[in-house]
Scaffold this active site. Sequence first.
Site, PDB file in Angstrom:
ATOM      1  N   THR A 174      -5.756   1.649   2.302  1.00 14.76           N
ATOM      2  CA  THR A 174      -5.409   0.256   2.059  1.00 14.76           C
ATOM      3  C   THR A 174      -5.211   0.126   0.573  1.00 14.76           C
ATOM      4  O   THR A 174      -6.117   0.413  -0.197  1.00 14.76           O
ATOM      5  CB  THR A 174      -6.528  -0.711   2.482  1.00 14.76           C
ATOM      6  OG1 THR A 174      -7.625   0.054   2.924  1.00 14.76           O
ATOM      7  CG2 THR A 174      -6.055  -1.653   3.544  1.00 14.76           C
ATOM      8  N   ASP A 209       4.620   2.780 -11.617  1.00 13.94           N
ATOM      9  CA  ASP A 209       3.198   2.840 -11.277  1.00 13.94           C
ATOM     10  C   ASP A 209       2.751   4.288 -11.119  1.00 13.94           C
ATOM     11  O   ASP A 209       2.194   4.672 -10.102  1.00 13.94           O
ATOM     12  CB  ASP A 209       2.921   2.034 -10.003  1.00 13.94           C
ATOM     13  CG  ASP A 209       1.466   1.577  -9.926  1.00 13.94           C
ATOM     14  OD1 ASP A 209       0.780   1.595 -10.979  1.00 13.94           O
ATOM     15  OD2 ASP A 209       1.020   1.211  -8.834  1.00 13.94           O
TER      16      ASP A 209
END
Length: 695
Positions: A376, A497
Amino acid sequence: MGTATSLISLMLVLFLLLTIPVRAQRTTTDTPTTEFTLLGFSGNQSEIRTERDAMIKTDGLLRLTDRKSNVAGTAFYNKPVRLLETQNNSTNTTVRSFSTSFVFVIIPRSSSNGGFGFTFTLSPTPYRTGADSAQYLGLLNKENDGKFTNHVFAVEFDTVQGFKDGDDRIGNHIGLNFNSLTSKNQEPVVYYDNEDADRKEDFQLESGEPIQALLDYNGTTQTLNVTVYPANLKSRPIKPSLSVQVPMLSQIVQEEMYVGFTAATGSDERSAHYVMGWSFSSGGVAHPLNISELPLPPPNTAEKRGFTSQVIALIVALSGVTIILLALLFFFVIYKKRLQEGDMLEEWEINHPHRLRYKDLYAATDGFKENRIIGTGGFGTVFRGSISSSSSDQIAVKKITPNSMQGAREFIAEIESLGRLRHKNLVNLQGWCKHKNDLLLIYDYIPNGSLDSLLYSVPRRSGAVLSWNVRFQIAKGIASGLLYLHEEWEQIVIHRDVKPSNVLIDDNMNPRLGDFGLARLYERGTLSHTTVVVGTIGYMAPELTRNSKSSSASDVFSYGVLLLEIVAGRRPTDAGSFFLPDWVMELHVSGEILRAVDPRLGSGYNRGEAKLALVVGLLCCHQIPASRPSMRKVLRYLNGDEDVPEFDNNWGYSDDSSRSDIGSRFGYVSSDKASSSVASFSVTRISSSSVFSGR
Ligand SMILES: *[C@@H]1O[C@H](CO)[C@@H](O)[C@H](O)[C@H]1NC(C)=O
Ligand SMILES: *[C@@H]1O[C@H](CO)[C@@H](O)[C@H](O)[C@H]1NC(C)=O
Ligand SMILES: *[C@@H]1O[C@H](CO)[C@@H](O)[C@H](O)[C@H]1NC(C)=O
Ligand SMILES: *[C@@H]1O[C@H](CO)[C@@H](O)[C@H](O)[C@H]1NC(C)=O
Ligand SMILES: *[C@@H]1O[C@H](CO)[C@@H](O)[C@H](O)[C@H]1NC(C)=O
Ligand SMILES: *[C@@H]1O[C@H](CO)[C@@H](O)[C@H](O)[C@H]1NC(C)=O
Ligand SMILES: *[C@@H]1O[C@H](CO)[C@@H](O)[C@H](O)[C@H]1NC(C)=O
């Protein structure tokens, strides 16, 4: 012989003596009487002769008609009744007294649509051949109506006004009919109050409730009394509803008469006619009927007052149409749901080669079961799925639920183009799927997890720290992947990122960059409609705090931090003011740069490569974007194809304090919780509105 003859003669005489008085009595007394009491009709079916629509129901009720159109029913006591008395020594005859009592129920179709009525009848036959329905009440027909040869007498309980003689007839009445349906006497339906005999109470025959009727004929006075009243009345009214002299009866009644009922319905005026119980006596008084001893009355199913047949037809038709429409709607909804389950496509979605079917993804992930979750992260939940049973067909499905699907079209256009990127150091994006409010991105499943977990997780998979060779190979692999994104593809793709959790390690310990390109979509506000800075604290280039414009140079900065991290085995920031590049720089300035190497490696590393990696890392972390090397240069340095240039020890900072600020500037540390194979984002957000719900 003589004695035998005399014996027979004697017996004959004795026989005659015994029998003659009996016979004599029979001839001299009146005609035989008939007397019966039927408390309901079950068990007495054989006593009653029903014809046409009449029948005895299993509940004991005698039903003369139901509410069908134009039906008639008759029911007669199956033995004839002697009602004629011949006076001695005279040819004159008189009708003897009789008495009958019955309880009946008339249930109309609706309270204004009942009909036609029913009768108590004296008939020469126990059936009424040729009788018509409707106003003929199952008693007579158009041809024989009114003929004296009919020999019928009927007390009619009529609920319909307007037979052929028109206005003089009233609905809801009692009439006395002699050979004809034109009543000789007719009276509205009333009963007289026992307390105040002058007070008439009128009531409806077709109320659907039991009604008691009493008919008493006195042969001496030739008077017929008719009493009708609601059967639930406490006591029978003493004064009859109708009391008339009926001398005509003697011309009608024949030697043998049958007693019974007839009833009929019309085409529109339709009632069900029931008899609950019946008693009769010729010459005497009929046994009184107690309603509590009779079968239960039929349920009153009359429709509400005021609905005409047209309205009913309309209602029926509308109901039918409504039911059909509802059914259609139902099937449409089911169909739509199935389509959605499958995929409800907007037009622009159709021609995308990378669009996958939701149905397949649903099946592959076992219905997105919780035990399939492998991570997650910032942008959503990642599920492991298998397209077939073979492990090589494993996929990772990232499920993203943005606040709004506006802009999805542009987003997917980008995804489509990212789907065409192919490099051994990138996680392949296999496809995407839009399902309701979810975006699903389908990636290759990379089994070894992320670099993050390999660098830090305890206990480690292999039980040992990542070896130097592997680290160096990973560092070069990441560089290679970034180079592909920055320079080798048809358009520049900024990753935005770069960090260990976005680097997945495959079976061959080969690094694969994941989630490339997605951050841009967030940054541009495609999904969030706000412009945000995307990245992870510690890896974000300093210029991003001033203008949120990512560039390949800002990716290089992130890569530099990551490179230092790989060598040092240390996170770029901690809760305090520690910042990895600063620390390494300090060591570099003090000439002790190898002290930055992960102590867990001990001496198990290549000093030259380690020093090279640290210096290249520092170079990438230069304050000034333009001073950072390109990824192509970085790769050349790491491969030893080119020497690392000298660089100033101040990295272009005007003073030291500003640079130690970088790590704490955002006051926020990555919340990346990705624990397994697929990298996920951490988004550092400058705007206060949330990128995704559920965060
Ligand atoms: C009706 O049936 C009952 C029971 O079967 C019987 O006792 C009674 O006599 C019958 N009534 C007539 C009028 O036949
Ligand atoms: C009728 O006949 C019976 C005997 O047959 C007799 O007793 C009676 O008085 C007669 N009645 C009349 C009105 O003549
Ligand atoms: C019967 O009536 C006739 C006359 O109508 C009469 O002559 C006769 O005597 C009567 N018989 C009896 C038994 O009353
Ligand atoms: C017979 O009937 C006639 C006419 O209806 C009547 O005048 C006469 O008195 C009656 N006779 C008897 C004995 O009832
Ligand atoms: C009929 O009703 C009248 C008036 O109430 C009464 O005097 C007479 O006795 C009744 N007759 C019969 C047969 O019930
Ligand atoms: C018929 O009426 C007469 C005279 O009113 C009376 O005597 C007789 O009892 C009545 N018969 C019946 C069965 O009510
Ligand atoms: C009718 O029958 C019930 C019970 O069988 C009884 O209580 C009631 O008194 C009876 N009514 C009449 C009017 O006989």
